[in-house]
Scaffold this motif. Sequence first.
Motif, PDB file in Angstrom:
ATOM      1  N   GLU A 213       0.817  -1.212   0.000  1.00  0.00           N
ATOM      2  CA  GLU A 213       0.000   0.000   0.000  1.00  0.00           C
ATOM      3  C   GLU A 213       0.851   1.264   0.000  1.00  0.00           C
ATOM      4  O   GLU A 213       0.465   2.273  -0.599  1.00  0.00           O
ATOM      5  N   HIS A 216       2.060   1.436  -3.593  1.00  0.00           N
ATOM      6  CA  HIS A 216       0.994   1.235  -4.577  1.00  0.00           C
ATOM      7  C   HIS A 216       1.327   0.106  -5.561  1.00  0.00           C
ATOM      8  O   HIS A 216       1.150   0.248  -6.777  1.00  0.00           O
ATOM      9  N   PRO A 234      -2.939   4.070   2.550  1.00  0.00           N
ATOM     10  CA  PRO A 234      -2.373   3.225   3.597  1.00  0.00           C
ATOM     11  C   PRO A 234      -3.044   3.452   4.939  1.00  0.00           C
ATOM     12  O   PRO A 234      -3.461   4.569   5.260  1.00  0.00           O
TER      13      PRO A 234
END
Length: 287
Positions: A213, A216, A234
Amino acid sequence: MNRKIALLLIVLFAASCTSKKVVIQTKRPKNYKPPTKVEVVKPMENNNIVLVSTDSVKTTEPKTEILEATTRVKVTTEMVLAYIDLYKPIAKNNMVQYGIPASICLGQGILESGAGTGPLSTIANNHFGIKCHQDWNGPSVKYDDDAAQECFRKYNQASESYNDHALFLKNRKWYQPLFKLEKDDYKAWAKGLKAAGYATDPKYPEKLIAIIERYHLDQYDAEVLGKEYVVVTPVTQPAIKKKEYEVIKGDTMYSISKKFNISIDDLKAKNNIPDNTISIGQVLIIE
């Protein structure tokens, strides 16, 4: 008179022809470092991260983080992004060929190898911490991990490690439940890897999900599947609990301030104490 001048010119010309040639030293000194192009990371809105190439050296201190590879290593954001850029084509190809999410492949590579800086990745091109096991007939190295001098697989190049990682998951029956999950459900895959015994760290899923996260990595899952990518924000880390100290017999404001390297005035302000009076069992906020 003209003969004398001519004779003098002939003598000077002959002397110049017999003199040693001047040699220009072109060898670079040992400590010479050629100028390199530096990658600068600029965080943008909506948690997007963009790499911008410049020809100037970055002067600000880069953001660093600790990764748990076979040993703890410190890496910068630039190092992680460079690692992703290098290995994302292999991860995406493995997703197509073997059905393992590219985000999981890259996330594990970053975590296990310390973004390519960990000891096993540097000495053995092993980016996933895969041990020899009984079915390995290739080269290996010894390294202290859960036990001393354990056998780890060694590869000629990192791409072999990525391909072997895919086969390692695909060909073992205890990982088969993973391949029934959605290809873009990286959270389920991260938890499934831990449940299947890939790692002994109880926080392995959380660490893997956080890397995916933060950088990405799930965007590459969307690219392979031909889906629209939606940025996942996140999860915010919980606030750190304030450090506290319980007063014991013999404590004074002065001794406590020295013990925790805090001024008496700050100690009084944090705890709303008007004077230097404290009592045994009183809980004081230190940080």
